[in-house]
Write an enzyme that holds these catalytic residues in place. Structure first.
Site, short mmCIF file in Angstrom:
data_model
loop_
_atom_site.label_atom_id
_atom_site.label_comp_id
_atom_site.label_asym_id
_atom_site.label_seq_id
_atom_site.Cartn_x
_atom_site.Cartn_y
_atom_site.Cartn_z
CG LEU A 19 -2.29 -1.04 1.26
CD1 LEU A 19 -2.85 -0.68 2.60
CD2 LEU A 19 -3.04 -0.83 -0.12
CB ILE A 153 2.48 -16.09 11.78
CG1 ILE A 153 1.14 -16.71 11.52
CG2 ILE A 153 3.46 -16.81 12.85
CD1 ILE A 153 1.51 -18.15 11.07
CD GLU A 154 7.13 -13.04 8.02
OE1 GLU A 154 8.04 -13.83 8.01
OE2 GLU A 154 7.05 -12.27 6.95
N PRO A 194 -12.93 -3.96 5.53
CG PRO A 194 -12.24 -4.58 3.39
CD PRO A 194 -13.27 -3.67 4.04
CD GLN A 196 -16.35 -1.45 10.01
OE1 GLN A 196 -16.67 -2.08 10.86
NE2 GLN A 196 -16.92 -0.82 8.86
CE LYS A 227 -20.13 1.96 7.57
NZ LYS A 227 -20.41 1.22 6.21
CB CYS A 385 27.81 -2.13 -10.61
SG CYS A 385 28.89 -3.28 -9.25
CG HIS A 511 25.73 0.56 -7.22
ND1 HIS A 511 24.89 -0.19 -7.96
CD2 HIS A 511 26.63 -0.36 -7.07
CE1 HIS A 511 25.10 -1.58 -8.08
NE2 HIS A 511 26.06 -1.73 -7.45
CD GLU A 513 22.52 2.54 -8.80
OE1 GLU A 513 23.43 3.30 -9.24
OE2 GLU A 513 22.68 1.02 -8.65
N1 GLN Z 1 28.71 -9.32 -10.14
C1 GLN Z 1 29.38 -8.16 -10.27
C2 GLN Z 1 30.41 -8.04 -8.90
O1 GLN Z 1 30.01 -8.89 -8.04
C3 GLN Z 1 28.71 -6.77 -10.18
C4 GLN Z 1 27.98 -6.64 -9.22
C5 GLN Z 1 26.89 -5.38 -9.27
O2 GLN Z 1 26.55 -5.15 -10.45
N2 GLN Z 1 26.30 -4.84 -8.35
O3 GLN Z 1 31.41 -7.59 -9.11
#
Ligand code: GLN
Length: 549
Positions: A19, A153-154, A194, A196, A227, A385, A511, A513
């Site tokens: 959600l 449960i978990e 649901p 409630q 409600k 990567c 990375h 990103e």
């Molecule tokens: N598989 C590659 C490594 O371990 C690249 C890993 C990835 O792209 N995050 O070096």
């Protein structure tokens, strides 16, 4: 700013999973931060894995990595992107980790002969971890998202720990319950039953939610609010509508309109007269909603059926696109579909190619073919990567003529191991948490494209991989035009490669990103989008002049 005891806000989920507890938590965090408060958000996941690092992306989407090298749930990415503050190992806790530390304590004899039980030992461990970040003294608000759905449960020990926290902290602790109001087409109405039931389950465990955030596809009227308030023991103003939004970045504004932050502050006994300053956020949204340009970027990966596998990359393009006033449409291309016959068609009209991170053999030849296409056709290329490693392999095979060049991850018997394990990695046998993880410094060479992008000589970026560029090949690569333009300062590991004779071709071992946020779009994505846009405008201008002649 007033000082007051740390305020704990729990976000639990009801009725169904998915959600958007992460987005609601991040949006509330944003609203509180925009009022000048310091906020952190953490996620507690009820599964047994120690962390999601060993999980297949099909199971769990992307694994997000923090500066301190924690492999975490992808919701931490949302927290960072919304709040623009880094998270850490302490921001993501799983049942596996909770049990691991309780069992370690038991083995050390810390429980002094007591029977070790779910209540109080596991719940105490959970509560201690709820409080870890509060103890740092850096945060006035700790928002804790509890993974899963009430009734699982978990998740029981977590709900029990929330009950105890509410009891111990009184006015300084609240629970927000995120729930779903299904819409019935046949009768044309929203149903509250649901919700409630879900609140009843919470009540069975002793937790009275303070606020209901209701996911819905249409507006909820006063009758429904009343409600829900009546059946669930909450104030009518504490019934918050959460309509489906066009983008996740609109949710903070929707929550502000519904006064979620005001209700939260009142419940926690804090003043709510001022208003949050969301000017830079709305400025970003303004750009996002009104792009001047539009480009298609191909994302080549092997998990594209589940787009959450590449969540941070997709969001980085949203940030970089808005900053470039450009709508970036991602074409999700399955690496197994790319081969020399299909490449031309698949990449037609594509203005930039990203080859995604990944592990293992499947789809790798498609990635290499996509890179060859980008290199030969001067299409802007970003390899992340594994994507960078594939760019190295492609160059070795097709430019240097090492026809069987490979990464030893995929072909341990290759005669040209251009990507290989470091000595230290060769001795590692356990999979969990043993990669090169988290933030590492990288020194950039002056006079290179990457240096002009970052505009500095040292950067810090996050890693998650085992394999590295094999430095035995460095001089051959550099002579032929693939330069190592970013290196780890002490170890000399190649972190960035660039092609000299290409408009924009960069591979990064890290990375980027993971570090792109709304407030700070990542420079690499910003420049890549700019290059892709220039490539588009250049191609269109060339087409026009051809048709004129
Ligand atoms: N598989 C590659 C490594 O371990 C690249 C890993 C990835 O792209 N995050 O070096």
């Amino acid at each position: 700013m007033d000082t007051f005891p740390t305020k704990y806000i729990f976000v639990t989920g009801g009725v169904t999973s998915s959600l958007g507890k992460g987005i609601i938590s991040a949006s509330l965090g944003k609203l509180l931060q925009a009022r000048g408060y310091s906020v952190t958000i953490q996620k507690f996941d009820p599964y047994i894995n120690i962390d999601p690092g060993t999980l297949n992306p099909y199971e769990h989407g992307e694994c997000f990595v923090t500066d301190d090298g924690a492999e975490t749930d992808l919701d931490l990415g949302h927290y960072e992107r919304f709040l623009n503050t880094p998270t850490s190992q302490a921001n993501n806790v799983t049942t596996g980790r909770v049990y691991q530390s309780v069992i370690e304590k038991e083995r050390k004899g810390d429980y002094l002969g007591k029977t070790v039980q779910v209540v109080p030992h596991i719940t105490d461990e959970i509560k201690n971890r709820f409080r870890t970040l509060a103890k740092s003294g850096n945060y006035q608000f700790v928002i804790t998202e509890i993974g899963g759905t009430v009734g699982d449960i978990e998740s029981l020990p977590y709900i029990e720990a929330v009950r105890q926290m509410k009891w111990e902290y009184g006015k300084d602790c609240i629970d927000i319950h995120l729930t779903l109001l299904p819409y019935l087409n046949t009768t044309g109405e929203l149903k509250t039953k649901p919700t409630q039931h879900s609140v009843k389950s919470l009540l069975e465990y002793g937790v009275q939610p303070d606020i209901l955030v209701c996911r819905t596809i249409c507006h909820i009227d006063e009758d429904i609010r009343q409600k829900l308030a009546r059946f669930c023991n909450v104030a009518t103003e504490a019934v918050i509508e959460a309509m489906d939004a066009k983008t996740i970045y609109e949710v903070p504004l929707l929550m502000e309109k519904e006064k979620l932050d005001v209700v939260v502050l009142k419940k926690l006994g804090l003043p709510a007269e001022s208003t949050p300053d969301l000017s830079s956020w709305t400025g970003f949204l303004e750009h996002l909603r009104n792009p001047k340009h539009r480009i298609r970027i191909a994302l080549v990966g092997k998990y594209v059926e589940l787009r959450d596998s590449y969540k941070s990359i997709a969001e980085s393009f949203v940030h970089a696109g808005a900053a470039n006033e450009t709508q970036v449409d991602i074409e999700w291309i399955h690496s197994e579909d790319v081969n020399p016959e299909t490449a031309g068609k698949l990449f037609q009209g594509i203005r930039g190619i990203v080859v995604a991170p990944g592990f293992g053999k499947r789809g790798i030849e498609g990635k290499i073919t996509a890179i060859k296409h980008a290199r030969e056709n001067n299409i802007p290329f970003l390899g992340i990567c594994l994507g960078m490693q594939c760019a190295v392999i492609e160059f070795a095979r097709n430019v240097l003529g090492f026809t069987d060049a490979h990464s030893t991850e995929v072909n341990p018997a290759t005669t040209h191991p251009v990507i290989d394990l470091q000595e230290a990695q060769k001795r590692i046998t356990r999979m969990g948490g043993t990669m090169r993880l988290g933030a590492y410094p990288c020194v950039l060479k002056e006079g290179t494209r990457i240096h002009s992008i970052y505009k500095k000589t040292e950067v810090s970026e996050r890693h998650r991989h085992r394999y590295e560029f094999n430095n035995e090949y460095l001089s051959v690569f550099e002579k032929a035009g693939m330069k190592a333009t970013g290196l780890h300062p002490e170890a000399g590991l190649v972190e960035i490669v660039e092609l000299k004779d290409h408009p924009w071709f960069i591979g990064v071992q890290f990375h980027p990103e993971y570090k792109s946020t709304v407030a700070n779009p990542h420079p690499l994505f910003l420049d890549f989008v700019k290059a892709a846009l220039e490539y588009k405008l250049g191609s269109e201008a060339a087409k026009k002049s051809i048709s004129k002649n």
